[in-house]
Design a protein around this motif. Structure first.
Motif, PDB file in Angstrom:
ATOM      1  N   ALA A   1       0.826  -1.208   0.000  1.00  0.00           N
ATOM      2  CA  ALA A   1       0.000   0.000   0.000  1.00  0.00           C
ATOM      3  C   ALA A   1       0.860   1.257   0.000  1.00  0.00           C
ATOM      4  CB  ALA A   1      -0.937  -0.010   1.202  1.00  0.00           C
ATOM      5  N   LEU A   2       1.938   1.255   0.782  1.00  0.00           N
ATOM      6  CA  LEU A   2       2.802   2.425   0.840  1.00  0.00           C
ATOM      7  C   LEU A   2       3.494   2.678  -0.493  1.00  0.00           C
ATOM      8  CD1 LEU A   2       4.435   2.036   4.368  1.00  0.00           C
ATOM      9  CD2 LEU A   2       2.903   3.867   3.603  1.00  0.00           C
ATOM     10  N   LYS A   3       3.965   1.608  -1.117  1.00  0.00           N
ATOM     11  CA  LYS A   3       4.661   1.772  -2.401  1.00  0.00           C
ATOM     12  C   LYS A   3       3.715   2.335  -3.460  1.00  0.00           C
ATOM     13  CE  LYS A   3       7.221  -0.775  -5.933  1.00  0.00           C
ATOM     14  NZ  LYS A   3       8.281   0.253  -6.052  1.00  0.00           N
ATOM     15  N   ALA A   4       2.519   1.757  -3.566  1.00  0.00           N
ATOM     16  CA  ALA A   4       1.574   2.213  -4.575  1.00  0.00           C
ATOM     17  C   ALA A   4       1.075   3.625  -4.273  1.00  0.00           C
ATOM     18  CB  ALA A   4       0.399   1.240  -4.667  1.00  0.00           C
ATOM     19  N   THR A   5       0.891   3.945  -2.998  1.00  0.00           N
ATOM     20  CA  THR A   5       0.418   5.280  -2.630  1.00  0.00           C
ATOM     21  C   THR A   5       1.460   6.339  -2.953  1.00  0.00           C
ATOM     22  OG1 THR A   5      -0.952   4.354  -0.853  1.00  0.00           O
ATOM     23  CG2 THR A   5      -0.443   6.707  -0.743  1.00  0.00           C
ATOM     24  N   ALA A   6       2.731   6.013  -2.727  1.00  0.00           N
ATOM     25  CA  ALA A   6       3.796   6.963  -3.080  1.00  0.00           C
ATOM     26  C   ALA A   6       3.772   7.264  -4.569  1.00  0.00           C
ATOM     27  CB  ALA A   6       5.152   6.393  -2.669  1.00  0.00           C
ATOM     28  N   MET A   7       3.552   6.247  -5.404  1.00  0.00           N
ATOM     29  CA  MET A   7       3.458   6.448  -6.841  1.00  0.00           C
ATOM     30  C   MET A   7       2.233   7.293  -7.180  1.00  0.00           C
ATOM     31  SD  MET A   7       6.020   4.872  -8.232  1.00  0.00           S
ATOM     32  CE  MET A   7       7.124   3.455  -8.099  1.00  0.00           C
ATOM     33  N   ALA A   8       1.127   7.033  -6.493  1.00  0.00           N
ATOM     34  CA  ALA A   8      -0.109   7.764  -6.777  1.00  0.00           C
ATOM     35  C   ALA A   8       0.029   9.240  -6.436  1.00  0.00           C
ATOM     36  CB  ALA A   8      -1.265   7.147  -5.997  1.00  0.00           C
ATOM     37  N   ILE A   9       0.689   9.545  -5.308  1.00  0.00           N
ATOM     38  CA  ILE A   9       0.886  10.937  -4.917  1.00  0.00           C
ATOM     39  C   ILE A   9       1.720  11.664  -5.956  1.00  0.00           C
ATOM     40  CG2 ILE A   9       1.990  12.441  -3.219  1.00  0.00           C
ATOM     41  CD1 ILE A   9       1.240  10.379  -1.091  1.00  0.00           C
ATOM     42  N   ALA A  10       2.766  10.997  -6.434  1.00  0.00           N
ATOM     43  CA  ALA A  10       3.606  11.618  -7.453  1.00  0.00           C
ATOM     44  C   ALA A  10       2.811  11.889  -8.722  1.00  0.00           C
ATOM     45  CB  ALA A  10       4.800  10.709  -7.755  1.00  0.00           C
TER      46      ALA A  10
ATOM     47  N   SER B   1      10.138   5.093  -3.583  1.00  0.00           N
ATOM     48  CA  SER B   1       9.014   4.300  -3.075  1.00  0.00           C
ATOM     49  C   SER B   1       9.486   3.032  -2.384  1.00  0.00           C
ATOM     50  CB  SER B   1       8.051   3.961  -4.218  1.00  0.00           C
ATOM     51  OG  SER B   1       8.691   3.201  -5.210  1.00  0.00           O
ATOM     52  N   ASN B   2      10.542   2.415  -2.907  1.00  0.00           N
ATOM     53  CA  ASN B   2      11.056   1.196  -2.276  1.00  0.00           C
ATOM     54  C   ASN B   2      11.673   1.480  -0.913  1.00  0.00           C
ATOM     55  OD1 ASN B   2      10.252  -0.465  -4.360  1.00  0.00           O
ATOM     56  ND2 ASN B   2      12.194  -0.315  -5.446  1.00  0.00           N
ATOM     57  N   VAL B   3      12.381   2.580  -0.808  1.00  0.00           N
ATOM     58  CA  VAL B   3      12.982   2.930   0.481  1.00  0.00           C
ATOM     59  C   VAL B   3      11.884   3.225   1.500  1.00  0.00           C
ATOM     60  CG1 VAL B   3      14.327   4.684   1.698  1.00  0.00           C
ATOM     61  CG2 VAL B   3      15.180   3.723  -0.452  1.00  0.00           C
ATOM     62  N   VAL B   4      10.850   3.960   1.086  1.00  0.00           N
ATOM     63  CA  VAL B   4       9.728   4.239   1.997  1.00  0.00           C
ATOM     64  C   VAL B   4       9.103   2.934   2.472  1.00  0.00           C
ATOM     65  CG1 VAL B   4       7.380   5.166   2.100  1.00  0.00           C
ATOM     66  CG2 VAL B   4       9.213   6.532   1.094  1.00  0.00           C
ATOM     67  N   MET B   5       8.901   2.008   1.559  1.00  0.00           N
ATOM     68  CA  MET B   5       8.290   0.728   1.901  1.00  0.00           C
ATOM     69  C   MET B   5       9.167  -0.058   2.877  1.00  0.00           C
ATOM     70  SD  MET B   5       7.417  -2.458  -0.642  1.00  0.00           S
ATOM     71  CE  MET B   5       9.160  -2.600  -1.072  1.00  0.00           C
ATOM     72  N   VAL B   6      10.463  -0.154   2.584  1.00  0.00           N
ATOM     73  CA  VAL B   6      11.365  -0.937   3.429  1.00  0.00           C
ATOM     74  C   VAL B   6      11.482  -0.320   4.815  1.00  0.00           C
ATOM     75  CG1 VAL B   6      13.783  -1.599   3.747  1.00  0.00           C
ATOM     76  CG2 VAL B   6      12.666  -1.976   1.537  1.00  0.00           C
ATOM     77  N   VAL B   7      11.592   0.999   4.887  1.00  0.00           N
ATOM     78  CA  VAL B   7      11.704   1.667   6.188  1.00  0.00           C
ATOM     79  C   VAL B   7      10.452   1.415   7.026  1.00  0.00           C
ATOM     80  CG1 VAL B   7      11.773   3.919   7.324  1.00  0.00           C
ATOM     81  CG2 VAL B   7      13.330   3.426   5.430  1.00  0.00           C
ATOM     82  N   ALA B   8       9.288   1.532   6.412  1.00  0.00           N
ATOM     83  CA  ALA B   8       8.035   1.343   7.151  1.00  0.00           C
ATOM     84  C   ALA B   8       7.890  -0.085   7.652  1.00  0.00           C
ATOM     85  CB  ALA B   8       6.854   1.721   6.262  1.00  0.00           C
ATOM     86  N   VAL B   9       8.152  -1.052   6.789  1.00  0.00           N
ATOM     87  CA  VAL B   9       7.998  -2.457   7.180  1.00  0.00           C
ATOM     88  C   VAL B   9       9.052  -2.851   8.205  1.00  0.00           C
ATOM     89  CG1 VAL B   9       8.058  -4.840   6.345  1.00  0.00           C
ATOM     90  CG2 VAL B   9       6.904  -3.075   5.003  1.00  0.00           C
ATOM     91  N   ALA B  10      10.304  -2.380   8.011  1.00  0.00           N
ATOM     92  CA  ALA B  10      11.365  -2.698   8.969  1.00  0.00           C
ATOM     93  C   ALA B  10      11.051  -2.130  10.346  1.00  0.00           C
ATOM     94  CB  ALA B  10      12.697  -2.145   8.461  1.00  0.00           C
TER      95      ALA B  10
END
Length: 313
Positions: A76-85, A110-119
């Motif tokens: 969800a975070l990865k796709a949302t980051a793309m959508a905002i852009a 988007s990948n860094v945002v996703m990894v940081v959130a999940v980690a």
């Protein structure tokens, strides 16, 4: 949503109404954008959950609700980051927003945002090793080979599966080389393949059933000099367009009256194919496309006229 799909949605659906034969309003464009991005978020979440389940099975560990929840949040975070852009691209832009768009729209951001959130959800912190691995893994994830089919340039994205597999493998191996073991290579390969398959199959289905669907365009034009009416029906992807049009032209002038009628029927055959390489499956433009296009008009036109001309001699 991959850049290829995004571009086709914008050009074939969002920007212009074929049925009404005129550009869509800004509000309509935003509504279609929102609908497609909501679809994209849901699809990415589903693909991530399926990938997590497949990876857990390949690794031989029990599938827990936590695993599925973490995968859903990451997708969800990865796709949302793309959508905002992408949404920012529809609005008036200034320099800070362009920077933000570029950051969020790239696979790296988007990948860094996703990894940081999940980690942070799993470990309570985001190890530097995982962040570095996410950046490196974004390189193969940023590429997507796309095959275009038909006059509507419907994108077929199954070839991106290989890049999803390579990205997953790169991520776990890079993290392992930096001293942070995530999982063996095989579960990562399986998870990448499942994610790519689910995402590619569904986006290709979207392209075939929405962008390249059968269309009937009604033609109706009237003016003081005549009228044109009829319809053009295109088969899947626009490879064939069946035309049935009637036109009437009025003969008017000094000593002239009457009209002429023409009937056009038949099929126009289109052939359009191409192979593209797109960098960044987000909202930042980029790509290389080689395509061919040809058309063959097999319509016939018959006419009749009833024109009277008075000649003074």
């Amino acid at each position: 949503m991959s850049l290829a799909i995004s571009q086709c949605v914008y050009s074939q659906i969002q920007r212009y109404s074929l049925g009404r034969q005129k550009p869509r309003s800004f509000g309509e464009q935003v509504a279609i954008f929102a609908a497609t991005r909501i679809f994209d978020v849901g699809l990415t979440v589903a693909a991530a959950v399926a990938a997590a389940a497949a990876g857990a099975n390949a690794m031989g560990v029990p599938l827990t609700s936590d695993i599925l929840r973490h995968a859903a949040v990451g997708g969800a975070l990865k796709a949302t980051a793309m959508a905002i852009a992408g949404l920012i691209m529809l609005a008036p832009q200034n320099a800070p927003l362009i920077v933000l768009m570029t950051l969020l729209g790239t696979s790296i951001g988007s990948n860094v945002v996703m990894v940081v959130a999940v980690a942070n959800r799993i470990f309570g912190t985001a190890p530097n090793e995982l962040i570095i691995a996410a950046v490196v893994a974004s390189i193969p994830l940023s590429f997507c080979f796309v095959y275009y089919y038909g006059a509507f340039r419907v994108p077929i994205t199954f070839t991106s599966i290989a890049f999803d597999v390579l990205g997953a493998y790169t991520f776990v191996k890079m993290a392992e080389n930096l001293g942070h073991l995530i999982c063996p290579a095989r579960p990562a390969l399986v998870a990448g393949a499942v994610f790519g398959t689910v995402f590619s199959f569904t986006t290709t289905l979207l392209g075939c059933c929405v962008i390249g669907k059968n269309r009937r365009v009604y033609i109706s034009e009237y003016s003081g000099n005549g009228s044109v009416s009829g319809s053009a029906f295109s088969t899947c992807c626009g490879n064939r367009v069946h035309v049935s049009i009637q036109s009437t032209e009025y003969a008017r002038g000094p000593g002239v009256s009457g009209s002429s009628n023409n009937f056009t029927n038949g099929t126009v055959f289109n052939s359009a194919h191409g192979v593209g390489i797109f960098w960044d499956p987000g909202s930042v433009n980029g790509g290389l496309l080689f395509n061919t296009y040809s058309t063959r008009d097999c319509t016939t036109t018959t006419g009749s006229s009833n024109i009277t001309r008075l000649v003074m001699g």
